[in-house]
Design a protein around this motif. Structure first.
Motif, PDB file in Angstrom:
ATOM      1  N   TRP A 338     -25.959  -8.912 -38.457  1.00  0.00           N
ATOM      2  CA  TRP A 338     -25.664  -8.677 -37.024  1.00  0.00           C
ATOM      3  C   TRP A 338     -26.647  -7.696 -36.324  1.00  0.00           C
ATOM      4  O   TRP A 338     -26.578  -6.557 -37.059  1.00  0.00           O
ATOM      5  N   LYS A 339     -27.017  -7.964 -35.423  1.00  0.00           N
ATOM      6  CA  LYS A 339     -28.058  -6.867 -34.831  1.00  0.00           C
ATOM      7  C   LYS A 339     -27.647  -6.832 -33.130  1.00  0.00           C
ATOM      8  O   LYS A 339     -27.858  -7.797 -32.332  1.00  0.00           O
ATOM      9  N   LYS A 340     -27.190  -5.614 -32.783  1.00  0.00           N
ATOM     10  CA  LYS A 340     -26.957  -5.317 -31.286  1.00  0.00           C
ATOM     11  C   LYS A 340     -28.359  -5.363 -30.390  1.00  0.00           C
ATOM     12  O   LYS A 340     -29.150  -4.465 -30.847  1.00  0.00           O
ATOM     13  N   VAL A 341     -28.318  -6.106 -29.455  1.00  0.00           N
ATOM     14  CA  VAL A 341     -29.370  -6.069 -28.681  1.00  0.00           C
ATOM     15  C   VAL A 341     -29.095  -5.615 -27.215  1.00  0.00           C
ATOM     16  O   VAL A 341     -30.074  -5.260 -26.461  1.00  0.00           O
ATOM     17  N   ALA A 342     -28.103  -5.624 -26.748  1.00  0.00           N
ATOM     18  CA  ALA A 342     -27.564  -5.089 -25.535  1.00  0.00           C
ATOM     19  C   ALA A 342     -25.967  -5.036 -25.072  1.00  0.00           C
ATOM     20  O   ALA A 342     -25.235  -5.222 -26.388  1.00  0.00           O
ATOM     21  N   THR A 343     -25.559  -4.373 -24.140  1.00  0.00           N
ATOM     22  CA  THR A 343     -24.150  -4.264 -23.629  1.00  0.00           C
ATOM     23  C   THR A 343     -24.000  -4.780 -22.481  1.00  0.00           C
ATOM     24  O   THR A 343     -24.783  -4.676 -21.673  1.00  0.00           O
ATOM     25  N   LEU A 344     -22.838  -5.755 -22.300  1.00  0.00           N
ATOM     26  CA  LEU A 344     -22.427  -6.360 -21.086  1.00  0.00           C
ATOM     27  C   LEU A 344     -21.138  -5.816 -20.641  1.00  0.00           C
ATOM     28  O   LEU A 344     -20.193  -5.966 -21.374  1.00  0.00           O
ATOM     29  N   ASP A 345     -21.194  -5.407 -19.398  1.00  0.00           N
ATOM     30  CA  ASP A 345     -19.948  -4.792 -18.624  1.00  0.00           C
ATOM     31  C   ASP A 345     -19.690  -6.003 -17.503  1.00  0.00           C
ATOM     32  O   ASP A 345     -20.586  -6.202 -17.086  1.00  0.00           O
ATOM     33  N   ASP A 346     -18.371  -6.414 -17.799  1.00  0.00           N
ATOM     34  CA  ASP A 346     -17.972  -7.528 -16.778  1.00  0.00           C
ATOM     35  C   ASP A 346     -16.904  -7.116 -16.171  1.00  0.00           C
ATOM     36  O   ASP A 346     -15.823  -6.581 -16.585  1.00  0.00           O
ATOM     37  N   GLY A 347     -17.454  -6.414 -14.939  1.00  0.00           N
ATOM     38  CA  GLY A 347     -16.235  -5.838 -14.005  1.00  0.00           C
ATOM     39  C   GLY A 347     -15.434  -6.727 -13.117  1.00  0.00           C
ATOM     40  O   GLY A 347     -14.724  -6.334 -12.500  1.00  0.00           O
TER      41      GLY A 347
END
Length: 358
Positions: A338-347
């Motif tokens: 697994w390789k993290k490529v981004a962070t998503l904030d769902d407001g």
């Protein structure tokens, strides 16, 4: 625009009474008991009131019109035949058929994912919301790139199309059209437009070529710098949005698209955006211009997956976005890493995507 109204506590007790409407209200076909559309339920009145107030920001009535004043309304579950007693239920409406109830529920699902329909075991006055369709036709030559259904209702889909392909000199571009569709109806849509910018007329090209010749002459005399040639003097550049992929493992359909913008020294830089249906509209995350004039790894978002990084009951919803990759020296039969490529904030009513640095 219709909005949910916050109800004073003093009024709440008046709503928690047996289900009553005027006698003239039409009833369902006697061969079929009606269907109630429920946005949520809570065991205590204060919790039910909090649930009603929390839905105000989500704008669940954006694509339908309630049948009467006061809907959605809180009622005691015992007042509707077939509902388990002891609950305070937030009712969107009551429809005569399952099809009309599902059509109404579909219009609130992007904002209220726990909404559901249930057939009653006896008669009840009808109060079915009326859909508000968007009159919008697909442009001629539109090409569908992806269409993803909501898991709660397969007829409700988020679709993306390539539209309006066009050329300006050597530049070719197009727009992307994102639509929330229910069957043949369009609930809402949003366009991400492409553009041709730079030197896009014959006159400007002639001026640019003369400018280049002047710079090269000065460089030969060691009176100029090679960095002066970095800027665009003769090209008509394409700034075209591109569909990258669908986010896997997420609670609702979400697309990734890229847009291009001009950075320092006329370097064209790509940015990744998350696109979904939130709070009565198509939401596109803004681009972040902090990392510098290098392209983000857009190739990672074709098969990206989401992993929640905050608890389910947290105030904020944050997800790690990643891909599975084979290690450089790993056996091909080994499990990809697994390789993290981004962070998503769902407001809730907006998306924010932060792409990892390479």
């Amino acid at each position: 625009m219709l909005m949910l109204r916050t109800l004073p506590a003093a009024v709440l007790a008046l709503l928690l009474i047996p289900w009553q409407l005027e006698a003239a209200t039409p009833r369902a076909n006697p061969q079929e008991n009606p269907w109630v559309i429920i946005l949520g339920s809570k065991p205590r009145p204060a919790e039910a009131q909090a649930l009603l107030e929390s839905m105000t920001e989500k704008k669940p009535l954006q694509w339908l019109k309630p049948a009467a004043e006061g809907f959605p309304k809180l009622v005691e579950s015992a007042s509707l035949p077939g509902l388990a007693p002891g609950l305070h239920v937030l009712v969107l409406g009551v429809c005569g058929t399952r099809e009309t109830a599902l059509a109404a529920r579909a219009r609130v699902l992007p904002m209220v994912q726990d909404a559901y329909v249930k057939q009653l075991t006896g008669p009840a006055p009808l109060a079915c919301p009326t859909p508000i369709p968007l009159k919008a036709r697909l442009p001629k030559g539109a090409v569908q790139l992806a269409s993803v259904p909501f898991k709660q209702d397969k007829a409700l889909v988020l679709s993306i199309y390539k539209v309006n392909e066009r050329s300006v000199m050597e530049c070719k571009t197009n727009d992307l059209l994102i639509r929330l569709e229910y069957g043949r109806e369009v609930l809402t849509q949003e366009s991400i437009e492409g553009d041709c910018r730079g030197v896009c007329t014959s006159g400007a090209k002639q001026e640019g070529e003369a400018r280049l010749a002047e710079i090269r002459a000065r460089i030969e005399k060691e009176e100029g710098s090679e960095s002066e040639l970095d800027y665009n003097f003769v090209d008509c550049l394409s700034f075209t949005p591109k569909f990258l992929g669908v986010l896997g493992g997420y609670e609702r359909p979400l697309f990734f698209v890229s847009t291009e913008h001009l950075a320092h020294h006329d370097v064209v830089k790509s940015y990744v955006h998350a696109v979904g249906a939130l709070c009565g509209k198509i939401s596109v995350s803004p681009y972040n211009d902090e990392p510098g004039p290098y392209s983000h790894p857009v190739e990672y978002f074709e098969h990206a997956e989401a992993r929640r990084s905050t608890p389910e009951d947290a105030d904020d919803n944050t997800f790690d976005i990643g891909v599975r990759e084979q290690g450089p020296a790993a056996d091909k039969s080994a499990t990809p890493l697994w390789k993290k490529v981004a962070t998503l904030d769902d407001g809730g009513c907006g998306l924010d995507l932060s792409v990892e640095e390479r």
